[in-house]
Design a protein around this motif. Structure first.
Motif, PDB file in Angstrom:
ATOM      1  N   ASP A 168      44.544  41.242  48.226  1.00 47.10           N
ATOM      2  CA  ASP A 168      44.546  39.812  47.943  1.00 47.10           C
ATOM      3  C   ASP A 168      43.706  39.547  46.680  1.00 47.10           C
ATOM      4  OD1 ASP A 168      43.754  36.961  48.085  1.00 47.10           O
ATOM      5  OD2 ASP A 168      44.556  36.996  50.117  1.00 47.10           O
ATOM      6  N   PRO A 169      44.169  38.688  45.762  1.00 46.59           N
ATOM      7  CA  PRO A 169      43.448  38.456  44.506  1.00 46.59           C
ATOM      8  C   PRO A 169      42.349  37.404  44.596  1.00 46.59           C
ATOM      9  CG  PRO A 169      45.445  37.165  44.472  1.00 46.59           C
ATOM     10  CD  PRO A 169      45.446  37.927  45.794  1.00 46.59           C
ATOM     11  N   VAL A 170      42.004  36.950  45.799  1.00 45.52           N
ATOM     12  CA  VAL A 170      41.161  35.763  45.951  1.00 45.52           C
ATOM     13  C   VAL A 170      39.822  35.882  45.242  1.00 45.52           C
ATOM     14  CG1 VAL A 170      40.140  36.536  48.133  1.00 45.52           C
ATOM     15  CG2 VAL A 170      40.287  34.084  47.627  1.00 45.52           C
ATOM     16  N   TYR A 171      39.278  37.102  45.127  1.00 48.39           N
ATOM     17  CA  TYR A 171      37.967  37.235  44.488  1.00 48.39           C
ATOM     18  C   TYR A 171      38.053  37.059  42.968  1.00 48.39           C
ATOM     19  CZ  TYR A 171      36.569  39.039  49.012  1.00 48.39           C
ATOM     20  OH  TYR A 171      36.321  39.165  50.351  1.00 48.39           O
ATOM     21  N   VAL A 172      39.274  37.175  42.432  1.00 45.60           N
ATOM     22  CA  VAL A 172      39.490  36.964  41.001  1.00 45.60           C
ATOM     23  C   VAL A 172      40.044  35.570  40.737  1.00 45.60           C
ATOM     24  CG1 VAL A 172      40.739  37.774  38.952  1.00 45.60           C
ATOM     25  CG2 VAL A 172      39.840  39.415  40.614  1.00 45.60           C
ATOM     26  N   THR A 173      41.032  35.193  41.524  1.00 45.18           N
ATOM     27  CA  THR A 173      41.597  33.857  41.399  1.00 45.18           C
ATOM     28  C   THR A 173      42.239  33.443  42.712  1.00 45.18           C
ATOM     29  OG1 THR A 173      43.106  32.417  40.160  1.00 45.18           O
ATOM     30  CG2 THR A 173      43.818  34.690  40.534  1.00 45.18           C
ATOM     31  N   ASP A 174      42.106  32.193  43.054  1.00 44.54           N
ATOM     32  CA  ASP A 174      42.815  31.606  44.189  1.00 44.54           C
ATOM     33  C   ASP A 174      43.772  30.523  43.704  1.00 44.54           C
ATOM     34  OD1 ASP A 174      43.128  32.067  46.900  1.00 44.54           O
ATOM     35  OD2 ASP A 174      41.901  30.356  47.490  1.00 44.54           O
ATOM     36  N   ALA A 175      43.773  30.307  42.372  1.00 47.88           N
ATOM     37  CA  ALA A 175      44.665  29.338  41.737  1.00 47.88           C
ATOM     38  C   ALA A 175      44.702  29.698  40.255  1.00 47.88           C
ATOM     39  CB  ALA A 175      44.168  27.913  41.941  1.00 47.88           C
ATOM     40  N   ASN A 176      45.765  30.313  39.811  1.00 47.11           N
ATOM     41  CA  ASN A 176      45.806  30.877  38.459  1.00 47.11           C
ATOM     42  C   ASN A 176      46.165  29.808  37.429  1.00 47.11           C
ATOM     43  OD1 ASN A 176      45.867  32.525  36.249  1.00 47.11           O
ATOM     44  ND2 ASN A 176      47.158  34.102  37.189  1.00 47.11           N
ATOM     45  N   LEU A 177      45.206  28.946  37.138  1.00 43.20           N
ATOM     46  CA  LEU A 177      45.412  27.913  36.123  1.00 43.20           C
ATOM     47  C   LEU A 177      45.666  28.537  34.758  1.00 43.20           C
ATOM     48  CD1 LEU A 177      42.635  25.292  37.027  1.00 43.20           C
ATOM     49  CD2 LEU A 177      44.920  25.528  37.966  1.00 43.20           C
ATOM     50  N   GLU A 178      45.049  29.683  34.490  1.00 42.14           N
ATOM     51  CA  GLU A 178      45.195  30.318  33.183  1.00 42.14           C
ATOM     52  C   GLU A 178      46.647  30.703  32.917  1.00 42.14           C
ATOM     53  OE1 GLU A 178      42.078  33.165  34.001  1.00 42.14           O
ATOM     54  OE2 GLU A 178      41.005  32.475  32.216  1.00 42.14           O
ATOM     55  N   GLU A 213      34.836  31.135  49.525  1.00 39.52           N
ATOM     56  CA  GLU A 213      34.751  29.777  48.996  1.00 39.52           C
ATOM     57  C   GLU A 213      33.970  29.746  47.689  1.00 39.52           C
ATOM     58  OE1 GLU A 213      34.871  27.757  53.463  1.00 39.52           O
ATOM     59  OE2 GLU A 213      33.077  27.556  52.220  1.00 39.52           O
ATOM     60  N   THR A 214      32.917  30.562  47.616  1.00 42.74           N
ATOM     61  CA  THR A 214      32.127  30.649  46.387  1.00 42.74           C
ATOM     62  C   THR A 214      32.977  31.136  45.228  1.00 42.74           C
ATOM     63  OG1 THR A 214      30.106  31.108  47.645  1.00 42.74           O
ATOM     64  CG2 THR A 214      30.106  31.720  45.324  1.00 42.74           C
TER      65      THR A 214
END
Length: 512
Positions: A168-178, A213-214
């Motif tokens: 899961d990519p959550v530690y890098v992104t949870d919403a890839n705005l980039e 969450e952090t």
């Protein structure tokens, strides 16, 4: 003819949030179907990829929402403990095998259709072997890769594909705005369900998800601030980091459900329905037109509607001409101007009640007070049980009672119970104390603030009345098994919401 204004490019961000993304599906029911919104690009991360997969397959918002409504979260559980002796060295606590065999078929996922999708979509996954975020088109999404996108370390095992280990990519992104910015988005629409409360709880499980969450909120806020700085530079006549004004539209919610630990289908449906309700309110506030669709037709656990009723009695004191609850109670006690309300709460359809975020019911009964001419029949009344107050750890019960005094004046008793975890053991006090106002007229909910308060005070459920209340529960409709199930579901709702408030240190949300 001169060219018209250039159409803005719009990206939809389906952020992660574990099971909380059921709320996201409710929002999509409104945004896609009822408001008819179109998006040029859609991105999903962590749990959001489930909704993205359905979207790429061509499902409309209502179908996505109904897929979550008919999901039994218990059917997605499969343990991964080889034996108790190896518990500390287990690869993960759970697997996604049950999702593959039960949940994905329930949703009707077809990975050939997903891979053939022409939607401009991006799925995020973390390649642990290369320590790189990979952003994949639908053509790269197989069942294995979809599982890799949500393989949260410790909870689910990593997925080995093509010689690489994926999580899961959550530690890098949870919403890839980039990614949306890179594709030239002028508008970025985000549905965000990761908690932003900032309340720290102790314990290993709580710590684990607070770390998530952090990371998720920290990364998201970093990009949000960059967009804000870009827009400020643009407004001042500069170029800005992204070379254009970027409008960020965020629908964020504190969803009353744990990210992973939830066994209640009712709570999952409530999360979807909450997404629908909040999306409609959000669209109204944003000036976005929509046409509400019909209620869900997904079959509830009990096929035959059942009704439930119980009677409660509260006693206390009110004072005319007083607007402060405590003063109204104290002065009324000295006078004395006693007050009593006895209501029979009618829940016509338990299925609807337990999955409605407002938990609305009607009531009949009497109101009695020497200040208003003795015992007066209730002409109409409503009741709401454990409504979230923009904070899942705080609930309210609402009462609205219409009656007339002995002079024929129309009046409304408006009461609420404030259920929150204060220091000490206050569960009984919170759930039995009704802060009460008497308003002139038969006042509807949208007219509360404009109505005149002519009396206030406090009334409470006394212990003997509570014991009597426990004998008044009645369930009707359908066979006996349905009635027992309906009563159990009401009980789980009640206890689960109490857990949300008073059991946070054990687990933030009631798992039942």
């Amino acid at each position: 003819m001169p060219p018209g204004p250039q159409q803005k490019k719009r990206s939809l961000i389906l952020a992660g949030g574990g099971l909380k993304v059921a709320f996201q599906a409710g929002v999509l029911q409104v945004w896609l179907d009822e408001a008819g919104l179109k998006f040029d690009h859609v991105d999903g991360a962590s749990g959001g990829v489930f909704n993205l997969a359905m979207y790429c397959q061509g499902m409309d918002g209502r179908t996505m929402a109904d897929n979550w409504r008919k999901t039994d979260p218990a059917q997605g559980i499969s343990f991964n403990f080889p034996n108790p002796g190896q518990l500390a060295f287990a690869r993960s606590m759970f697997t996604l095998d049950a999702y593959r065999s039960h949940v994905f078929p329930t949703w009707g996922l077809n990975f050939q259709k997903i891979a053939a999708s022409t939607v401009d979509a991006t799925f995020n996954v973390y390649n642990f072997s290369k320590h790189e975020l990979e952003v994949l088109p639908p053509s790269k999404i197989t069942e294995d890769m979809l599982c890799a996108c949500v393989s949260l370390p410790m909870w689910f095992p990593p997925v080995e594909l093509g010689g690489s280990t994926y999580i899961d990519p959550v530690y890098v992104t949870d919403a890839n705005l980039e990614e949306a910015l890179r594709r030239g988005a002028d508008e970025i629409w985000v549905i965000w369900t990761v908690s932003r409360q900032g309340k720290w709880n102790d314990g290993f499980v709580a710590n684990y998800f607070q770390i998530i969450e952090t990371s998720a909120n920290g990364n998201f806020n970093r990009l949000r601030h960059r967009i804000e700085e870009n827009n400020a530079t643009q407004a001042a006549g500069g170029v800005g980091e992204f070379g254009r004004h970027v409008e960020l539209k965020i629908l964020a919610a504190e969803v009353s459900m744990h990210y992973l630990i939830n066994l209640s289908p009712d709570r999952l449906i409530e999360a979807v329905n909450s997404g629908v309700q909040q999306a409609r309110s959000w669209c109204t506030a944003q000036g976005i037109k929509f046409t509400p669709g019909p209620d869900s037709t997904v079959a509830a656990p009990t096929a035959t509607p059942t009704s439930l009723e119980f009677t409660e009695q509260m006693k206390g004191f009110v004072t005319k001409g007083e607007s402060d609850y405590q003063k109204g109670y104290a002065t009324g006690k000295k006078a004395p101007t006693d007050a009593m309300v006895r209501l029979t709460i009618h829940i016509d359809n338990v299925d609807r009640f337990v999955t409605d975020p407002q938990h609305h019911a009607t009531a009949t009964g009497v109101f009695a007070s020497s200040a208003f001419g003795g015992t007066r029949p209730v002409q109409d009344a409503s009741f709401n049980l454990f409504v979230d107050l923009n904070d899942p750890t705080r609930k309210a019960m609402y009462y609205r009672v219409w009656f007339t005094d002995d002079q024929g004046q129309e009046l409304t008793l408006l009461g609420f119970k404030d259920v929150k975890d204060d220091p000490g053991n206050d569960t009984w006090e919170d759930t039995t104390t009704l802060y009460t106002r008497i308003l002139t007229g038969h006042v509807s909910a949208d007219a509360d603030t404009a109505a005149l308060t002519i009396a206030s005070g406090i009334i409470k459920i006394q212990m003997l009345d509570f014991l009597q209340q426990m004998t008044t529960f009645r369930v009707e409709g359908g066979p006996i098994a349905n009635r027992i199930t309906a009563l159990a579901r009401f009980g789980r709702l009640f206890l689960g919401k109490l857990w949300d408030v008073y059991g946070q240190q054990v687990l933030p949300f009631g798992p039942i």
